[in-house]
Design a protein around this motif. Sequence first.
Motif, PDB file in Angstrom:
ATOM      1  N   GLY A 261       0.808  -1.222   0.000  1.00 31.95           N
ATOM      2  CA  GLY A 261       0.000   0.000   0.000  1.00 31.95           C
ATOM      3  C   GLY A 261       0.828   1.252   0.000  1.00 31.95           C
ATOM      4  O   GLY A 261       0.355   2.331  -0.358  1.00 31.95           O
ATOM      5  N   GLY A 262       2.094   1.122   0.431  1.00 35.09           N
ATOM      6  CA  GLY A 262       2.957   2.294   0.450  1.00 35.09           C
ATOM      7  C   GLY A 262       2.472   3.345   1.438  1.00 35.09           C
ATOM      8  O   GLY A 262       1.864   3.020   2.461  1.00 35.09           O
ATOM      9  N   HIS A 263       2.721   4.597   1.103  1.00 36.34           N
ATOM     10  CA  HIS A 263       2.363   5.697   1.998  1.00 36.34           C
ATOM     11  C   HIS A 263       1.375   6.632   1.314  1.00 36.34           C
ATOM     12  O   HIS A 263       1.411   6.821   0.109  1.00 36.34           O
ATOM     13  N   GLY A 264       0.484   7.203   2.105  1.00 37.19           N
ATOM     14  CA  GLY A 264      -0.411   8.241   1.602  1.00 37.19           C
ATOM     15  C   GLY A 264      -1.516   7.729   0.705  1.00 37.19           C
ATOM     16  O   GLY A 264      -1.924   8.415  -0.232  1.00 37.19           O
ATOM     17  N   PHE A 265      -2.079   6.573   1.040  1.00 35.37           N
ATOM     18  CA  PHE A 265      -3.094   5.986   0.149  1.00 35.37           C
ATOM     19  C   PHE A 265      -4.497   6.512   0.392  1.00 35.37           C
ATOM     20  O   PHE A 265      -5.418   6.250  -0.379  1.00 35.37           O
ATOM     21  N   GLY A 266      -4.713   7.268   1.454  1.00 31.82           N
ATOM     22  CA  GLY A 266      -6.035   7.842   1.683  1.00 31.82           C
ATOM     23  C   GLY A 266      -7.117   6.787   1.793  1.00 31.82           C
ATOM     24  O   GLY A 266      -6.929   5.724   2.385  1.00 31.82           O
ATOM     25  N   ILE A 267      -8.259   7.052   1.200  1.00 25.28           N
ATOM     26  CA  ILE A 267      -9.389   6.131   1.313  1.00 25.28           C
ATOM     27  C   ILE A 267      -9.186   4.869   0.475  1.00 25.28           C
ATOM     28  O   ILE A 267      -9.816   3.840   0.728  1.00 25.28           O
ATOM     29  N   ALA A 268      -8.310   4.937  -0.526  1.00 24.96           N
ATOM     30  CA  ALA A 268      -7.944   3.780  -1.353  1.00 24.96           C
ATOM     31  C   ALA A 268      -9.161   3.090  -1.970  1.00 24.96           C
ATOM     32  O   ALA A 268      -9.235   1.869  -2.037  1.00 24.96           O
ATOM     33  N   ALA A 269     -10.091   3.880  -2.458  1.00 22.80           N
ATOM     34  CA  ALA A 269     -11.373   3.347  -2.942  1.00 22.80           C
ATOM     35  C   ALA A 269     -11.206   2.360  -4.088  1.00 22.80           C
ATOM     36  O   ALA A 269     -12.015   1.429  -4.236  1.00 22.80           O
ATOM     37  N   ASN A 270     -10.177   2.516  -4.898  1.00 21.73           N
ATOM     38  CA  ASN A 270     -10.009   1.655  -6.068  1.00 21.73           C
ATOM     39  C   ASN A 270      -9.027   0.517  -5.844  1.00 21.73           C
ATOM     40  O   ASN A 270      -8.677  -0.195  -6.780  1.00 21.73           O
ATOM     41  N   ASN A 271      -8.590   0.347  -4.619  1.00 21.98           N
ATOM     42  CA  ASN A 271      -7.667  -0.737  -4.294  1.00 21.98           C
ATOM     43  C   ASN A 271      -8.444  -1.838  -3.587  1.00 21.98           C
ATOM     44  O   ASN A 271      -8.972  -1.638  -2.496  1.00 21.98           O
ATOM     45  N   LYS A 272      -8.516  -3.012  -4.216  1.00 24.68           N
ATOM     46  CA  LYS A 272      -9.387  -4.074  -3.704  1.00 24.68           C
ATOM     47  C   LYS A 272      -8.960  -4.588  -2.333  1.00 24.68           C
ATOM     48  O   LYS A 272      -9.770  -5.186  -1.618  1.00 24.68           O
ATOM     49  N   LEU A 273      -7.714  -4.354  -1.958  1.00 20.36           N
ATOM     50  CA  LEU A 273      -7.247  -4.779  -0.644  1.00 20.36           C
ATOM     51  C   LEU A 273      -7.345  -3.657   0.381  1.00 20.36           C
ATOM     52  O   LEU A 273      -7.973  -3.783   1.420  1.00 20.36           O
ATOM     53  N   LEU A 274      -6.750  -2.512   0.043  1.00 19.50           N
ATOM     54  CA  LEU A 274      -6.651  -1.418   1.006  1.00 19.50           C
ATOM     55  C   LEU A 274      -7.984  -0.779   1.364  1.00 19.50           C
ATOM     56  O   LEU A 274      -8.144  -0.259   2.472  1.00 19.50           O
ATOM     57  N   HIS A 275      -8.942  -0.813   0.451  1.00 18.14           N
ATOM     58  CA  HIS A 275     -10.181  -0.068   0.686  1.00 18.14           C
ATOM     59  C   HIS A 275     -10.960  -0.574   1.889  1.00 18.14           C
ATOM     60  O   HIS A 275     -11.849   0.111   2.389  1.00 18.14           O
ATOM     61  N   THR A 276     -10.606  -1.748   2.391  1.00 18.55           N
ATOM     62  CA  THR A 276     -11.359  -2.326   3.513  1.00 18.55           C
ATOM     63  C   THR A 276     -11.138  -1.587   4.828  1.00 18.55           C
ATOM     64  O   THR A 276     -11.933  -1.728   5.758  1.00 18.55           O
ATOM     65  N   TRP A 277     -10.067  -0.794   4.922  1.00 17.43           N
ATOM     66  CA  TRP A 277      -9.724  -0.223   6.217  1.00 17.43           C
ATOM     67  C   TRP A 277     -10.817   0.687   6.762  1.00 17.43           C
ATOM     68  O   TRP A 277     -11.079   0.692   7.975  1.00 17.43           O
ATOM     69  N   ILE A 278     -11.468   1.453   5.894  1.00 17.16           N
ATOM     70  CA  ILE A 278     -12.407   2.447   6.412  1.00 17.16           C
ATOM     71  C   ILE A 278     -13.702   1.792   6.911  1.00 17.16           C
ATOM     72  O   ILE A 278     -14.311   2.253   7.881  1.00 17.16           O
TER      73      ILE A 278
END
Length: 291
Positions: A261-278
């Motif tokens: 995910g690196g740094h500064g990904f914000g809401i990551a709406a288009n990332n199928k993995l990262l978007h779950t955080w919110i």
Amino acid sequence: MCQAQDLTIPLWNDSVPNQRKTSEQEIATKTDILRIGNVQTPTLACYFPPDSINTRKAIIICPGGSYKILAYNLEGTTIAKWFQERGIAAFVLKYRLPTSSSLVTPHKAPLQDLQKAVRLVRHKAADWQISENDIGVMGFSAGGHLASTLGVHYHEEMYQPRVLEDSLSARPDFMALLYPVITMNATYAHKGSIHNLLGDSPSQTLLDYYSNEQYVNSQTPPTFLVHATDDRGVPVENTLAFYQRLKEVGVPVEMHLYQEGGHGFGIAANNKLLHTWIDLLYNWILNIDNQ
């Protein structure tokens, strides 16, 4: 209540503490990210949910930007609108940055503004249909450092009380820290944030004071942590250090680490993995009373 952004209010109705008049002007540049620098008038942008879905919870959001700029939409307004649509009142704090030449004691200004923001929201809680005991803070990167600084130094008088709200507690009821800067001392400290907050040659006293893992105690608010393991900007060890200290003193804490995910990904709406955080954070906030 109306939807979208309801209003933007100044934090300080009279003179802003710790600030002198200069010719410096606020700067806003827009590419894929709206970057705001040289903040002269700190404000709170308010996003209230419709009455029909109001949870009476609130969150104050501190965008990141290495204490040099604010990534105002990526880590501010976009996040606020997401929470607003799900029943949580959200506030984006445009806080002063310590690189501004208008500041008398630069490193104090961000924390002064966040303390004031919590007190202001608490003071307005009844008017804004918020529970005064369900007000959290959220921060990204350097904004996460600011939020965690409040979490461990909320009780300290950072400015002279002037109005009624200044007598209220500045302690947040919960914290959410996204790829946060935490320490100023270790090998994994973020040098850009240190330089911008504390200057070229900070004293060991200041480095210790802003190494927030050192001040965690049993009264530190419950905390939700998110970081990517491959973050090369702010190493994941910052989050791990804060998690470990919270765990040691028995403060409720939940941590989610992502492989990439690196740094500064914000809401990551288009990332199928990262978007779950919110969504994970939202469920945690709704159930924070049960922890």
